[in-house]
Design an enzyme around this catalytic site. Structure first.
Site: not given
Ligand SMILES: *Cc1c(COP(=O)(O)O)cnc(C)c1O
Length: 824
Positions: A491, A719
């Site tokens: 994602k 700035y």
């Molecule tokens: C993003 C996510 C993960 C992965 O988590 P990490 O801490 O990056 O390993 C696992 N399960 C769900 C539901 C997530 O949204």
């Protein structure tokens, strides 16, 4: 023939190619497959696939040759199968037997650093006039060495191989496989390796490569190496002649002095070969050491000093990186312009065929470096390879490839006599929506072609090391074992790293599932050739059509959503295959998911709607990374299991159950269940901090110095005049700002940038597109590349400084930052 030999000691094969990775088949009928079982892969799994692909010779291990597999293979009447105690040992023995047929000088290179560079340089330096076989890239392992030596042929006049080991006893197996006649021991690092008790043990183990060499070149300044050669090697190798070099007071056969000059370095030799002097453009210690090894080898090999001088002038730093980057006209470029022999071409083509992002595959290929074959044979092999890998367009550049143009059977082909005429005459607009491999030998200067075809970067790039990503994946896989599936979370643009490129690699690794947040992320993966199952965590009703169209599997997390989905399926179920769903249970996160009170209703609904297929049931731990939440995590697990089993009972079939994220895999291995969801760990950050050492950093964010100014104490920078100088300072302006993801909170000295090895603090506020740093203590020029994060500046450290988590840093890297993917 079906010669299943249960104690077959000798493998007799006429195969030209050895295959150890089922994903890399090129000439199945001419290949022998060695099924190797590691703690994360088992080659035996792929026998049926390989047989179907045309492979007919297999070496398998007794312990892994199970009854079902044996039954299956009994049907293959035209296959030969050798059953051995260990496939790797059988491979080594087969190659050792072949090796003994050759009586040419074989150079074996061992040592902590520089093996690959010394090897590549020697090949470059000696190939005018000598037909050389050498290890492809850094193929120096228990498998890599035999694969390298297997390439030896009657046409070769010299062999140059490297050997690396990570544990005791390994070199004993490599020595007979390579059987070097001349040795080079590059150096010994001070780092303590896990596989060895001490540095001394590391040296003595590496020296085992040289038990039969006639000559050994080494550097006497490494006194520990010198001592072990006398103590350990001499007693077992009575023919040994050593050539040592070192600083004037080291007592070596050759004294070497390196003196910096305006344009580079002058290396002066005195001793064994008389008084000699060489000039080189290299300045750094490591390159000078590697070069000295090469020069001494050549002197001893009988090459005259003037010829050596001429050839070393042409040496370039070795970058064996194969890069994947964005090209013009919606294309991708695979930049592999380092060298071009058949082995290298084969590897590059394998990488090309892994990239599913574009259907059209174009290869821009120079003449292939000859190794004694006739042009007809050589380009016949190349043509066959291109056809096997379904290349759609070949652009051949060079006189030789032009003269063999008739051999190539690809849908489209163009030939140019040299790089200049290609750059001048080729209609570049026609090269669109393609995956373009650029593979050329040094003299063809294909870097000019890459320059023409690549999307111009604005100075800031995020480099993604695909080998490190594979390493991290394998680390987690080895922790959970083969029985548990892996869903990789890609994602948010694969945590900022680039979704389709990362997904293509994961698909190559035959992962089980991918997870994305929204439907359009899944659509984009499908449009880029990703066929793995994909779970979408937050797909609402307007996106349902996309789910169907692109075979994306939704997470169902509420009563309302399930009702919507049921209604949708009832209406559209006849038209298309309905994707399976994933049920999310809320066991404590209180974000999305069914709570305990819903279980009864949920079970009832599923019973009444058998058209809804449930692929998995899952939940998410809220504090897997921290010990203080252990009790809570356990409660979550119990609650989850209760719900999941109840749902399975209602369904009447088993589903995939999963609850662990990256941190969970490290801290709660007992809860791994049927699948784990791997996120940040893949990208090189170990969220609990306990096992960070086992992972490799994946992303390196680099930018360039746009300008340097010399300012006096009291002046201000940036700035709001926030950066007031306490001393006279050199201030560098960098081409990165908060719009690129360099957080504004890193301003005013909070953040540090690595400038040619020196950490330099930020000065003043971070601007939208620029950042100023104090480079008073660094050696730096305008245009230099600097490192924002990577090995030198860990992401975890950066996050800590501004009170956030690595996740935010990674996903905050701006869109306009180009991503470049590479393999060593
Ligand atoms: C993003 C996510 C993960 C992965 O988590 P990490 O801490 O990056 O390993 C696992 N399960 C769900 C539901 C997530 O949204």
């Amino acid at each position: 023939m079906n010669s299943i030999g249960y104690n077959a000691q000798t493998i007799t094969t006429s195969a030209a190619y050895i295959l150890t990775d089922s994903r890399q088949i090129s000439f199945p009928e001419q290949s022998i497959f060695f099924a190797i079982r590691g703690n994360r892969h088992d080659g035996h799994q792929f026998l049926p696939y390989l047989y179907a692909s045309g492979v007919r010779e297999f070496v398998v291990e007794e312990n892994a040759f199970t009854e079902p597999l044996r039954k299956e293979t009994e049907k293959w009447s035209d296959a030969s199968i050798w059953v051995v105690p260990s496939s790797i040992r059988a491979l080594q023995k087969l190659v050792a037997d072949k090796r003994r047929n050759f009586h040419i000088p074989v150079v074996g290179i061992a040592g902590s650093n520089g093996k690959t560079i010394v090897k590549e340089w020697l090949v470059q330096l000696l190939s005018p006039g000598k037909r050389i076989v050498s290890s492809p890239k850094s193929y120096n392992s228990q498998i890599g060495v035999p694969l390298s030596v297997w390439n030896m042929g009657n046409e070769h006049e010299l062999a140059i191989f490297e050997a690396g080991i990570s544990q005791v006893h390994e070199m004993e197996y490599l020595q007979p496989v390579m059987l070097p006649t001349i040795g080079i021991f590059t150096n010994i690092g001070s780092a303590h390796d896990d596989g060895f008790k001490s540095r001394k043990q590391k040296i003595t183990e590496k020296l085992r490569l040289f038990t039969k060499v006639r000559k050994l070149i080494y550097r006497k300044d490494y006194t520990a190496i010198d001592e072990e050669i006398s103590l350990i090697l001499r007693p077992v190798n009575s023919f040994l002649q050593t050539i040592s070099w070192g600083k004037p007071d080291s007592g070596a056969d050759i004294s070497v002095i390196c003196k910096p000059e305006n344009t580079g370095t002058v290396i002066s030799f005195s001793g064994l070969f008389g008084e000699l002097r060489f000039e080189t453009a290299f300045r750094d210690d490591a390159s000078l050491e590697n070069l000295t090894h090469c020069i001494i080898f050549m002197l001893d090999f009988g090459i005259s000093a003037p010829v050596i001088q001429e050839r070393i002038q042409l040496l370039k730093p070795v970058s064996m990186r194969l890069e994947l980057k964005e090209g013009i006209n919606h294309s991708y470029l695979i930049d592999d312009t380092y060298n071009n022999d058949i082995q290298g071409l084969l590897m590059a083509l394998n990488f090309l065929s892994q990239q599913e992002q574009r259907q059209k595959k174009t290869v821009i290929l120079s003449d292939v470096l000859q190794t004694g074959q006739t042009p007809g044979e050589l380009y016949g092999t190349v043509a066959k390879l291109l056809k096997e890998k379904s290349v759609s367009h070949l652009i051949g550049i060079g006189k030789e490839i032009c003269s063999q143009s008739a051999l190539f059977d690809v849908p489209q082909k163009d030939f140019y006599k040299d790089t200049d005429s290609f750059l001048r005459d080729f209609p570049f607009d026609t090269l669109s929506d393609s995956m373009v491999l650029v593979k050329g030998a040094r003299p063809f200067s294909f870097e000019r072609i890459v320059h023409r075809l690549q999307q111009k970067a604005h100075g800031t790039v995020l480099e993604i090391n695909l080998d490190s990503l594979s390493h991290n994946l394998n680390y987690y896989k080895s922790k959970i074992g083969q029985e548990t599936k892996v869903m990789a979370m890609v994602k948010a643009f694969a945590y900022g790293s680039g979704s389709s490129e990362v997904a293509a690699l994961l698909q190559y690794h035959r992962l089980d599932y991918l997870g994305v947040a929204y439907a359009d992320e899944g659509v984009s993966l499908r449009q880029n050739g990703i066929t793995l199952p994909i779970m979408v965590m937050n797909a609402t009703m307007p996106a349902f059509d996309l789910l169907l169209q692109y075979k994306l599997e939704p997470e169902i997390y509420s009563r309302r959503m399930l009702a919507d989905w049921i209604a949708y399926v009832n209406k559209n179920g006849a038209q298309a295959e309905i994707p399976a769903v994933h049920l999310k249970l809320d066991t404590g996160m209180h974000r999305l998911g069914f709570v305990k009170d819903d279980y009864e209703w949920l079970s009832e609904q599923l019973k009444q709607n058998p058209a809804i297929k449930v692929a998995s049931v899952f939940s998410h731990l809220v504090g897997a990374d921290e010990g203080v939440h252990n009790e809570f995590s356990r409660k979550q697990f119990e609650l989850f299991m209760e719900g999941a089993l109840r749902i399975e009972a209602a369904l009447g079939y088993k589903t995939i159950k999963h609850i662990l994220n990256s941190a969970g895999i490290v801290r709660f291995p007992d809860y791994k269940l049927d699948m784990v969801r791997l996120g940040i760990g893949l990208y090189g950050v170990e969220a609990t901090g306990q096992e960070q050492h086992a992972l490799l950093p994946v992303g390196t964010l680099k930018t360039i110095v746009s300008q340097i100014k010399y300012l006096s104490a009291g002046e201000t920078v940036g700035y709001s005049r926030k950066g007031e100088l306490k001393h006279d300072a050199a201030i560098a302006t960098l081409a990165i700002g908060y719009a690129d993801g360099y957080d504004r909170r890193l301003g005013n000295g909070v953040g540090h940038i690595c400038v040619n090895g020196t950490l330099c603090p930020t000065v003043g506020n971070i601007c939208m597109d620029m950042t100023m740093i104090d480079v008073t203590n660094a050696s730096v020029d305008e245009g230099d590349e600097v490192i924002v994060f990577g090995k030198e500046v860990p992401i975890t450290e950066l996050a800590k400084r501004i009170g956030t988590i690595p996740y935010e840093i990674l996903t905050g890297i701006g869109d306009r930052v180009k991503r470049v993917f590479y393999k060593e």
